[in-house]
Motif scaffolding. Structure first.
Motif, mmCIF file in Angstrom:
data_model
loop_
_atom_site.group_PDB
_atom_site.id
_atom_site.type_symbol
_atom_site.label_atom_id
_atom_site.label_comp_id
_atom_site.label_asym_id
_atom_site.label_seq_id
_atom_site.Cartn_x
_atom_site.Cartn_y
_atom_site.Cartn_z
ATOM 1 N N THR A 86 0.853 -1.199 0.000
ATOM 2 C CA THR A 86 0.000 0.000 0.000
ATOM 3 C C THR A 86 0.887 1.247 0.000
ATOM 4 O O THR A 86 2.108 1.148 0.097
ATOM 5 N N THR A 87 0.261 2.404 -0.111
ATOM 6 C CA THR A 87 0.996 3.668 -0.003
ATOM 7 C C THR A 87 0.318 4.569 1.023
ATOM 8 O O THR A 87 -0.897 4.522 1.207
ATOM 9 N N PRO A 127 5.547 4.223 -0.523
ATOM 10 C CA PRO A 127 5.211 2.796 -0.592
ATOM 11 C C PRO A 127 5.535 2.083 0.718
ATOM 12 O O PRO A 127 6.546 2.374 1.369
ATOM 13 N N CYS A 174 0.978 -1.769 -6.355
ATOM 14 C CA CYS A 174 0.176 -1.312 -5.221
ATOM 15 C C CYS A 174 -1.078 -2.185 -5.062
ATOM 16 O O CYS A 174 -1.710 -2.587 -6.043
#
Length: 358
Positions: A247-248, A253, A276
């Protein structure tokens, strides 16, 4: 000394495939350890090298010469077995001399070799005893000495320490490594004990279900395991594997693990941005967790094992069972809460489906 090369070597028993076609190079003078769980084919591979079993397909080359059809006695390869395989009716000296007597080596030469090898192995005071009067460690030394007097091009060891207690295993492990450094003879060693593999080998070959999963030097395999199987098998305690997702956060990241989020190292950013939301398996070695009472994430203690100067903690963290190793004594009790953080420089990411390293 000698180099060994296996080219598309396989072994079948009827329809049962024990070794898939595999290629393997064992360099001249190296100490190669075949490691893997029981039934993975490592002892079968050793028997093929010794000539005690025949290959189904492929070639075995010793110094670039095919030896598939050579009898075991003509391969100039000596093997040390797990069960010692000593002649019970012969003394230690007679066991050591047996091969030389078959080869009709002069008696003076026999005595010279026996005395030299017995002194190196510390069994020179046991030469008149029979195997029944020896301890397990002494019997294994005699088995090693019987192989050494032949002065072979290659030594093969088939789990030689598995019948010994922990103290003797440590002593003989150091002795085998010392012998390799002293003589420089090519050695191939089979074990299911990853500690033996890490401490003895120049080259580790990890096997599973008749296939070579990964090979390389010990630290390379420890630091960059090819998949989750190698990650769990090499390392004690084993690596923690946690279901996670890429995920970010604020364009940074990272990896989400339960309610916990970790930023990824800078060198991973480019690849992570293109994957992602991908489901992954996060790998963390037990010693890469930190007890962080300021900003850590809470974990509940299930069990504490204090091994002297270090402690092994069994924890419940974010719904995951964890093994955490710290270099100090942790005087916690089951049910206590600790706060953990992770050293993000030493993360491992694996594909969730295939288990392959990302």
């Amino acid at each position: 000394m000698a180099s060994i090369e296996l080219v598309k070597v396989s072994r079948r028993y009827g329809k049962q495939v024990v070794l898939q076609p595999l290629d393997l190079t064992i360099p001249d003078g190296s100490f190669t350890v075949l490691v893997g769980p029981s039934g993975c084919g490592k002892s079968t591979l050793l028997r093929l090298l010794a000539g005690l079993d025949a290959v189904s397909d492929g070639d075995i080359l010793l110094n670039n010469k095919q030896i598939n059809d050579l009898d075991p006695a003509d391969r100039d390869i000596a093997m040390v077995f797990q069960s010692y395989a000593l002649y019970p009716h012969l003394t230690v000296a007679e066991n050591l001399a047996f091969h030389m007597q078959v080869r009709k080596v002069k008696r003076e030469k026999q005595q010279e070799k026996i005395s030299r090898i017995a002194a190196i192995l510390g069994i020179d005071k046991l030469l008149t005893r029979y195997p029944r009067a020896l301890s397990g460690g002494q019997r294994q030394r005699v088995a090693m000495g019987r192989a050494m007097v032949r002065n072979p091009q290659v030594f093969l060891f088939d789990e030689p320490l598995s019948n010994l207690d922990a103290q003797l295993r440590m002593e003989l492990r150091a002795e085998i490594k010392s012998l390799h450094q002293r003589f420089g003879t090519t050695m191939v060693y089979v074990t299911h004990d990853q500690v033996e593999a890490m401490t003895l080998a120049d080259q580790i070959v990890v096997m599973r279900e008749g296939v070579i999963v990964q090979q390389g030097n010990p630290l390379e395999i420890y630091d960059r395991p090819a998949n989750t199987f190698v990650a769990r098998f090499i390392g004690s305690p084993p690596m923690n594997l946690l279901d996670s997702q890429l995920t970010t956060r604020d364009s940074v990241p990272g990896v989400s693990c339960g309610d916990f989020w970790l930023p990824l190292p800078d060198e991973w950013h480019h690849a992570a941005l293109h994957q992602c939301d991908k489901k992954v398996t996060l790998g963390v070695r037990p010693h890469n967790f930190l007890i962080d009472e300021k900003s850590g994430s809470p974990a509940m203690v299930r069990l504490v094992e204090i091994t002297g100067e270090s402690s092994l903690l069994h924890l419940d963290w974010q719904g995951f069972p964890l093994h955490v190793q710290v270099s100090s004594r942790v005087l916690a009790q089951p049910g206590d809460r600790l706060l953990l953080s992770i050293d993000t420089k030493h993360l491992h990411l694996f594909d969730k489906t295939s288990g392959a390293r990302l």
